[in-house]
Design an enzyme around this catalytic site. Sequence first.
Site, PDB file in Angstrom:
ATOM      1  N   SER A  65      66.269  31.871   6.934  1.00 11.85           N
ATOM      2  CA  SER A  65      67.058  31.206   5.171  1.00 11.85           C
ATOM      3  C   SER A  65      67.202  29.636   5.185  1.00 11.85           C
ATOM      4  O   SER A  65      67.159  29.114   4.427  1.00 11.85           O
ATOM      5  CB  SER A  65      68.482  32.006   5.324  1.00 11.85           C
ATOM      6  OG  SER A  65      67.500  32.830   4.585  1.00 11.85           O
ATOM      7  N   PHE A  66      67.972  28.667   6.831  1.00 16.06           N
ATOM      8  CA  PHE A  66      67.825  27.173   6.343  1.00 16.06           C
ATOM      9  C   PHE A  66      66.891  26.865   6.586  1.00 16.06           C
ATOM     10  O   PHE A  66      67.118  25.868   5.490  1.00 16.06           O
ATOM     11  CB  PHE A  66      68.199  26.739   7.854  1.00 16.06           C
ATOM     12  CG  PHE A  66      69.292  25.929   7.648  1.00 16.06           C
ATOM     13  CD1 PHE A  66      70.385  24.997   7.434  1.00 16.06           C
ATOM     14  CD2 PHE A  66      68.052  24.553   8.284  1.00 16.06           C
ATOM     15  CE1 PHE A  66      71.011  24.249   7.103  1.00 16.06           C
ATOM     16  CE2 PHE A  66      68.899  23.295   8.145  1.00 16.06           C
ATOM     17  CZ  PHE A  66      69.570  23.090   7.337  1.00 16.06           C
ATOM     18  N   GLU A  67      65.662  27.583   6.313  1.00 14.59           N
ATOM     19  CA  GLU A  67      64.317  26.781   6.235  1.00 14.59           C
ATOM     20  C   GLU A  67      63.720  26.482   4.993  1.00 14.59           C
ATOM     21  O   GLU A  67      63.170  26.281   4.287  1.00 14.59           O
ATOM     22  CB  GLU A  67      63.305  27.241   6.916  1.00 14.59           C
ATOM     23  CG  GLU A  67      63.427  26.421   8.626  1.00 14.59           C
ATOM     24  CD  GLU A  67      64.309  27.498   9.586  1.00 14.59           C
ATOM     25  OE1 GLU A  67      64.530  28.771   9.192  1.00 14.59           O
ATOM     26  OE2 GLU A  67      65.566  26.857  10.362  1.00 14.59           O
ATOM     27  N   CYS A  89      68.201  36.509   2.992  1.00 16.00           N
ATOM     28  CA  CYS A  89      69.638  37.545   2.789  1.00 16.00           C
ATOM     29  C   CYS A  89      69.778  36.688   4.871  1.00 16.00           C
ATOM     30  O   CYS A  89      69.250  36.815   6.238  1.00 16.00           O
ATOM     31  CB  CYS A  89      69.033  38.617   3.786  1.00 16.00           C
ATOM     32  SG  CYS A  89      69.996  39.903   4.299  1.00 16.00           S
ATOM     33  N   VAL A  90      70.976  36.293   4.440  1.00 18.75           N
ATOM     34  CA  VAL A  90      72.449  36.041   5.451  1.00 18.75           C
ATOM     35  C   VAL A  90      73.094  37.077   5.481  1.00 18.75           C
ATOM     36  O   VAL A  90      74.488  37.134   4.901  1.00 18.75           O
ATOM     37  CB  VAL A  90      72.836  34.518   5.211  1.00 18.75           C
ATOM     38  CG1 VAL A  90      73.315  34.570   6.947  1.00 18.75           C
ATOM     39  CG2 VAL A  90      71.938  34.139   4.837  1.00 18.75           C
ATOM     40  N   THR A  95      79.088  35.713  15.268  1.00 24.98           N
ATOM     41  CA  THR A  95      79.323  33.548  14.767  1.00 24.98           C
ATOM     42  C   THR A  95      79.422  33.289  13.788  1.00 24.98           C
ATOM     43  O   THR A  95      79.695  33.685  12.993  1.00 24.98           O
ATOM     44  CB  THR A  95      78.382  33.467  15.589  1.00 24.98           C
ATOM     45  OG1 THR A  95      76.724  33.270  14.909  1.00 24.98           O
ATOM     46  CG2 THR A  95      77.734  34.004  17.028  1.00 24.98           C
ATOM     47  N   HIS A  97      78.042  30.921  12.494  1.00 24.40           N
ATOM     48  CA  HIS A  97      77.039  30.759  12.451  1.00 24.40           C
ATOM     49  C   HIS A  97      76.235  31.482  10.700  1.00 24.40           C
ATOM     50  O   HIS A  97      75.913  30.325   9.743  1.00 24.40           O
ATOM     51  CB  HIS A  97      75.517  31.228  13.205  1.00 24.40           C
ATOM     52  CG  HIS A  97      74.705  30.237  13.271  1.00 24.40           C
ATOM     53  ND1 HIS A  97      74.785  29.859  14.159  1.00 24.40           N
ATOM     54  CD2 HIS A  97      73.296  30.646  13.060  1.00 24.40           C
ATOM     55  CE1 HIS A  97      73.955  29.009  14.767  1.00 24.40           C
ATOM     56  NE2 HIS A  97      72.465  29.351  13.545  1.00 24.40           N
ATOM     57  N   ARG A 136      71.134  46.039  -2.540  1.00 26.95           N
ATOM     58  CA  ARG A 136      70.504  44.620  -3.090  1.00 26.95           C
ATOM     59  C   ARG A 136      69.773  44.264  -2.808  1.00 26.95           C
ATOM     60  O   ARG A 136      69.052  43.332  -4.190  1.00 26.95           O
ATOM     61  CB  ARG A 136      71.928  43.522  -3.033  1.00 26.95           C
ATOM     62  CG  ARG A 136      73.647  43.358  -3.333  1.00 26.95           C
ATOM     63  CD  ARG A 136      74.291  43.338  -2.805  1.00 26.95           C
ATOM     64  NE  ARG A 136      75.890  42.708  -3.663  1.00 26.95           N
ATOM     65  CZ  ARG A 136      76.261  43.534  -3.206  1.00 26.95           C
ATOM     66  NH1 ARG A 136      76.013  44.569  -1.880  1.00 26.95           N
ATOM     67  NH2 ARG A 136      78.226  44.305  -3.274  1.00 26.95           N
TER      68      ARG A 136
HETATM   69  N1  RBF Z   1      68.809  33.571   9.229  1.00 26.93           N
HETATM   70  C1  RBF Z   1      68.468  33.994   7.304  1.00 26.93           C
HETATM   71  O1  RBF Z   1      67.510  34.110   7.028  1.00 26.93           O
HETATM   72  N2  RBF Z   1      69.669  35.453   8.186  1.00 26.93           N
HETATM   73  C2  RBF Z   1      70.478  35.104   8.918  1.00 26.93           C
HETATM   74  O2  RBF Z   1      70.954  36.128   8.647  1.00 26.93           O
HETATM   75  C3  RBF Z   1      69.844  34.425  10.126  1.00 26.93           C
HETATM   76  N3  RBF Z   1      71.258  34.710  11.473  1.00 26.93           N
HETATM   77  C4  RBF Z   1      71.384  34.213  12.022  1.00 26.93           C
HETATM   78  C5  RBF Z   1      71.981  33.862  13.363  1.00 26.93           C
HETATM   79  C6  RBF Z   1      72.235  33.131  14.180  1.00 26.93           C
HETATM   80  C7  RBF Z   1      72.713  33.666  15.608  1.00 26.93           C
HETATM   81  C8  RBF Z   1      71.351  32.427  14.559  1.00 26.93           C
HETATM   82  C9  RBF Z   1      70.845  30.983  15.284  1.00 26.93           C
HETATM   83  C10 RBF Z   1      70.491  32.181  13.295  1.00 26.93           C
HETATM   84  C11 RBF Z   1      70.310  32.552  12.658  1.00 26.93           C
HETATM   85  N4  RBF Z   1      69.263  32.856  11.248  1.00 26.93           N
HETATM   86  C12 RBF Z   1      69.223  33.716   9.978  1.00 26.93           C
HETATM   87  C13 RBF Z   1      68.369  31.531  11.413  1.00 26.93           C
HETATM   88  C14 RBF Z   1      68.605  30.846  11.012  1.00 26.93           C
HETATM   89  O3  RBF Z   1      68.619  30.268   9.142  1.00 26.93           O
HETATM   90  C15 RBF Z   1      67.305  29.294  11.266  1.00 26.93           C
HETATM   91  O4  RBF Z   1      65.754  29.965  10.525  1.00 26.93           O
HETATM   92  C16 RBF Z   1      67.559  29.199  12.653  1.00 26.93           C
HETATM   93  O5  RBF Z   1      69.344  28.826  12.883  1.00 26.93           O
HETATM   94  C17 RBF Z   1      66.584  27.591  12.981  1.00 26.93           C
HETATM   95  O6  RBF Z   1      67.455  26.898  11.697  1.00 26.93           O
END
Ligand code: RBF
Length: 169
Positions: A65-67, A89-90, A95, A97, A136
């Site tokens: 999701s960050f990307e 979806c997060v 953590t 995070h 959802r």
């Molecule tokens: N990306 C998601 O889209 N959903 C998540 O629930 C999610 N959980 C993560 C948890 C951890 C501990 C890490 C390290 C990354 C997670 N990411 C998740 C990935 C994040 O969006 C991204 O792709 C990475 O942090 C690389 O920039």
Amino acid sequence: MATELHNLSDYDPSVTPSGKGKKVGIVYAEWNSEITYALRDGAIKTLTENGVEQSDITVMSVPGSFELIYGAAQMAKSNSFDSIIAIGCVIRGDTPHFDYICEGVTAGLSKLNVEYDTPVIFGLITTNNLLQAQERSGGRLGNKGDECAVTALHMMDRHNWLRNEGFIK
Ligand code: RBF
């Protein structure tokens, strides 16, 4: 937000603008793909049911999701789309995070809406557990992908209006 009273897939077609001739970019995250694929497919289905041609929908995946920020930003800069839908979806883990990602994505996508003319739709599901995400993404509370598609149709209509009025050059 989905509630017991509001199903994410419910909308009134009689007040939904047609997407005929509109170009839509969809960027979706591969993390939690069981959920994000369902959101993506829901968005595509609702867009095409409302006049958007399949060939006018460009779909791109990113790892997490960050990307989504990067993917949506490149689409916005290209000026090739009438709207962009960002889907992810997060799920809350053990953590911190969860909070960092949610806040980062929200701030990043918000910034794009301020900086670029193309509306960017917020299709990020943030839940405490997998069940809430399933509810959802085509489950008990509908599909947020449908809601994003309907929002995109409305925002493309407003974008059009702003352009016709001369507010967007
Ligand atoms: N990306 C998601 O889209 N959903 C998540 O629930 C999610 N959980 C993560 C948890 C951890 C501990 C890490 C390290 C990354 C997670 N990411 C998740 C990935 C994040 O969006 C991204 O792709 C990475 O942090 C690389 O920039």
